[in-house]
Motif scaffolding. Structure first.
Motif, PDB file in Angstrom:
ATOM      1  N   TYR A 248       0.810  -1.207   0.000  1.00  0.00           N
ATOM      2  CA  TYR A 248       0.000   0.000   0.000  1.00  0.00           C
ATOM      3  C   TYR A 248       0.847   1.261   0.000  1.00  0.00           C
ATOM      4  O   TYR A 248       2.011   1.272   0.409  1.00  0.00           O
TER       5      TYR A 248
ATOM      6  N   ARG B 184      -1.858  -0.255  -3.666  1.00  0.00           N
ATOM      7  CA  ARG B 184      -3.166   0.345  -3.462  1.00  0.00           C
ATOM      8  C   ARG B 184      -3.023   1.574  -2.562  1.00  0.00           C
ATOM      9  O   ARG B 184      -2.239   1.575  -1.614  1.00  0.00           O
TER      10      ARG B 184
ATOM     11  N   ARG C 144      -4.408   3.935   0.248  1.00  0.00           N
ATOM     12  CA  ARG C 144      -5.335   3.946   1.376  1.00  0.00           C
ATOM     13  C   ARG C 144      -5.257   5.313   2.066  1.00  0.00           C
ATOM     14  O   ARG C 144      -4.161   5.822   2.321  1.00  0.00           O
TER      15      ARG C 144
ATOM     16  N   GLU D 213     -17.108   8.845   6.398  1.00  0.00           N
ATOM     17  CA  GLU D 213     -16.530   8.080   5.297  1.00  0.00           C
ATOM     18  C   GLU D 213     -17.144   8.490   3.963  1.00  0.00           C
ATOM     19  O   GLU D 213     -16.437   8.632   2.957  1.00  0.00           O
TER      20      GLU D 213
ATOM     21  N   GLN E  14     -15.101  10.094   0.847  1.00  0.00           N
ATOM     22  CA  GLN E  14     -15.211   9.521  -0.496  1.00  0.00           C
ATOM     23  C   GLN E  14     -15.613  10.586  -1.502  1.00  0.00           C
ATOM     24  O   GLN E  14     -15.135  10.612  -2.642  1.00  0.00           O
TER      25      GLN E  14
ATOM     26  N   HIS F 186     -10.086   5.021  -6.919  1.00  0.00           N
ATOM     27  CA  HIS F 186      -9.808   3.651  -6.487  1.00  0.00           C
ATOM     28  C   HIS F 186      -9.123   3.588  -5.119  1.00  0.00           C
ATOM     29  O   HIS F 186      -8.586   2.552  -4.757  1.00  0.00           O
TER      30      HIS F 186
ATOM     31  N   GLU G 245      -8.830   3.328  -1.085  1.00  0.00           N
ATOM     32  CA  GLU G 245      -9.589   2.776   0.033  1.00  0.00           C
ATOM     33  C   GLU G 245      -9.597   3.793   1.176  1.00  0.00           C
ATOM     34  O   GLU G 245      -8.588   4.438   1.453  1.00  0.00           O
TER      35      GLU G 245
ATOM     36  N   LYS H  62     -10.096   4.381   5.182  1.00  0.00           N
ATOM     37  CA  LYS H  62     -10.055   3.721   6.483  1.00  0.00           C
ATOM     38  C   LYS H  62     -10.327   4.763   7.570  1.00  0.00           C
ATOM     39  O   LYS H  62      -9.621   5.785   7.652  1.00  0.00           O
TER      40      LYS H  62
END
Length: 553
Positions: free
Chosen positions: A352, A389, A391, A406, A410, A420, A422, A424
């Motif tokens: 990540y 990825r 994050r 969240e 986003q 794309h 993620e 957290k």
């Protein structure tokens, strides 16, 4: 082609003459003049056409040293001669003409890659210079839109043995922008200093060529590191191509091993175990040896005796100067771990790029928040980082509606077209004596919690991006000397005994002591945030770097 090079002490290329004679004999063995004549004609016309084209380019580019002695010459006649030669070639024998051009291209490519370097001067240099100058004049700072923003990096370097991994990553993250390696030589200006500038620059350029870093090198001689950085920030670049980001290594970073030697050893071992990977050539080994000879070994650097208060003060002053001059900041630490992290990421497990912005997301987000998102996205576009990825870790207070936060985050990511990543959500757990709100806690407590979060959640992370706070402001009366009337703070404190004495004299005042303590607290906050983490970059942005969508969240 080195076989045909003239032997030392001789001016006659005997081997080249014999080879030419042998090729001529092969042509004569054909035995039919009607077969030989078109070939000879094509080669002569091709030669004349290329000469005319070279003269045309030289005249158009206005090279000062191009002063032909033959009469009745102009760029019109040179261009006409080149076009006429090509036209006659295809009129006489199109197949032979095409074959001649193909042979010329293959020979040019072969000589370009395999021949020994020769300082004959290429006409392409004049052409490139003319075009670069023309387009640099068109590229002005005021006309560059944020839509076309790209990182243009000035990285402060001292030794590739300590900074090899960080330099490699900055070369990847520049995304086609300007990349300058800035090296400060702290010594009086002298003939010896100029000689050291040349040898140091040659070593950096050699290493950049071996590693395929697309970087320029700028060496500055200065009485202090801070003055040298100021000179670099003020003068580096040309026209609209000027650095907008200063990259520097955290002052308390340690280097457990020689990164350059580790790189050379790993490359040699990999080549020895693989038949399809070319081995390092003897010339490359010599070049690497020249580079390592130009820079002191790691243990000599890490054991240097320096006065911590003076060095820390100057370091923070450099950060403050860069922000004052409108440059964003990237501060690196723990990059000695990068290679091992990337090797782990090449396996079957996902790794990540983790972002810990430590700022509130939303419509009123900071420039630093956008800067972190933008640089992570750029890094993710580069070859060896594409399998990672992204994050984004957001820290929320206890009792916060996590689903709503969240969704909000986003929306922010979609607003800047990062689809794309993620998200957290991490709930803040205050320590004893601290309040319940993360954003109302002290910087030390915030960074301590983020550090614990990184160590817990980023075990499979190759790089961490986080927030760099602003340095403490300097009070006007701090670090004043009786003979220094400007508003500089601590930048002269390392220049010599007299100023060294004044520095300690003025540092004894309450204001100066408070300022020194704020500097130590600032560096301690950064140390708490970055201690024992994966390779980490701290960002501080000062300008917009993204264009949000119309439907801003």
């Amino acid at each position: 082609m080195s076989f045909f090079v003239t032997k030392p002490g001789s001016t006659n290329p005997i081997r080249a003459v014999v080879a030419s004679w042998f090729l001529v004999q092969l042509v004569l063995f054909v035995g039919q003049i009607n077969v030989i004549a078109p070939i000879v004609s094509m080669l002569f016309l091709l030669c004349y056409g290329v000469v005319n084209l070279a003269c045309f380019v030289q005249r158009v580019q206005a090279s000062p040293n191009f002063r032909p002695t033959f009469r009745y010459f102009s760029w019109h006649t040179a261009l006409f001669g080149a076009i006429a030669c090509v036209a006659v070639m295809f009129f006489v024998q199109p197949m032979y003409a095409a074959a001649s051009f193909l042979l010329m291209m293959l020979l040019f490519i072969f000589l370009n890659y395999r021949s020994t370097p020769a300082n004959w001067g290429e006409v392409s240099q004049a052409l490139i210079y003319h075009q670069v100058r023309k387009y640099l004049l068109r590229l002005k700072d005021s006309t560059i839109s944020v839509k076309y923003w790209r990182p243009q990096i000035l990285m402060l370097v001292t030794n590739p043995r300590k900074q090899y991994q960080a330099i490699g990553m900055m070369n990847e993250i520049k995304k086609g922008g300007l990349f300058v390696l800035g090296h400060i030589l702290v010594q009086p200006f002298s003939r010896n200093a100029i000689h050291e500038v040349k040898s140091t620059k040659d070593a950096w350029l050699t290493l950049a060529g071996l590693e395929k870093w697309k970087a320029f090198v700028d060496i500055i001689v200065s009485n202090s590191v801070r003055d040298g950085v100021r000179s670099l920030l003020a003068s580096c670049g040309l026209g609209g191509m000027r650095p907008n980001i200063l990259v520097l290594n955290f002052i308390r970073d340690t280097t457990p091993s020689d990164q350059l030697l580790d790189r050379m050893a790993a490359q040699a071992e990999k080549a020895s175990r693989s038949t399809w990977i070319p081995h390092i050539s003897s010339s490359d080994v010599d070049h690497y040896s020249a580079v390592t000879d130009a820079f002191p070994p790691i243990h000599n650097l890490d054991n240097e005796h320096r006065s911590p208060p003076l060095l820390e003060t100057e370091f923070v002053g450099i950060v403050r100067d860069a922000l004052l001059m409108g440059k964003s900041i990237i501060m690196t630490r723990n990059f000695a771990k990068l290679e091992s992290r990337l090797q782990e990421a090449s396996g079957r497990f996902h790794h990540y790029i983790d972002l810990y912005p430590v700022v509130r997301p939303g419509p009123a987000r900071s420039l630093t928040f956008d800067f972190i998102l933008q640089m992570a996205t750029i890094l993710h576009m580069v070859g060896r980082w594409r399998n990672h990825r992204i994050r984004v870790f957001a820290i929320v207070d206890p009792g916060t509606d996590i689903d709503a936060e969240e969704t909000r985050l986003q929306g922010v990511l979609e607003d800047v077209r990062i689809m794309h990543a993620e998200v957290k959500m991490i709930t803040y757990v205050p320590q004893k004596g601290e309040g319940k709100s993360f954003f109302n806690a002290s910087t030390r407590e915030q960074f301590s919690f983020v550090n614990r979060t990184i160590l817990t959640n980023s075990t499979k992370t190759s790089a961490v991006f986080s927030y760099l706070p602003s340095p403490p402001e300097r009070p006007p009366e701090a670090y004043r000397t009786d003979d220094d009337d400007d508003d500089d703070d601590d930048n002269d404190s390392v220049r010599g005994g007299r100023r060294h004495h004044h520095h300690h004299q003025h540092a004894s005042t309450p204001t100066a002591r408070d300022h020194l303590q704020r500097i130590r607290d600032y560096l301690e906050d950064i140390d708490v945030l970055t201690r024992d983490t994966p390779p980490i970059c701290l960002f501080h942005g000062v300008e917009p770097v993204v264009t949000p969508n119309a439907s801003s969240v």
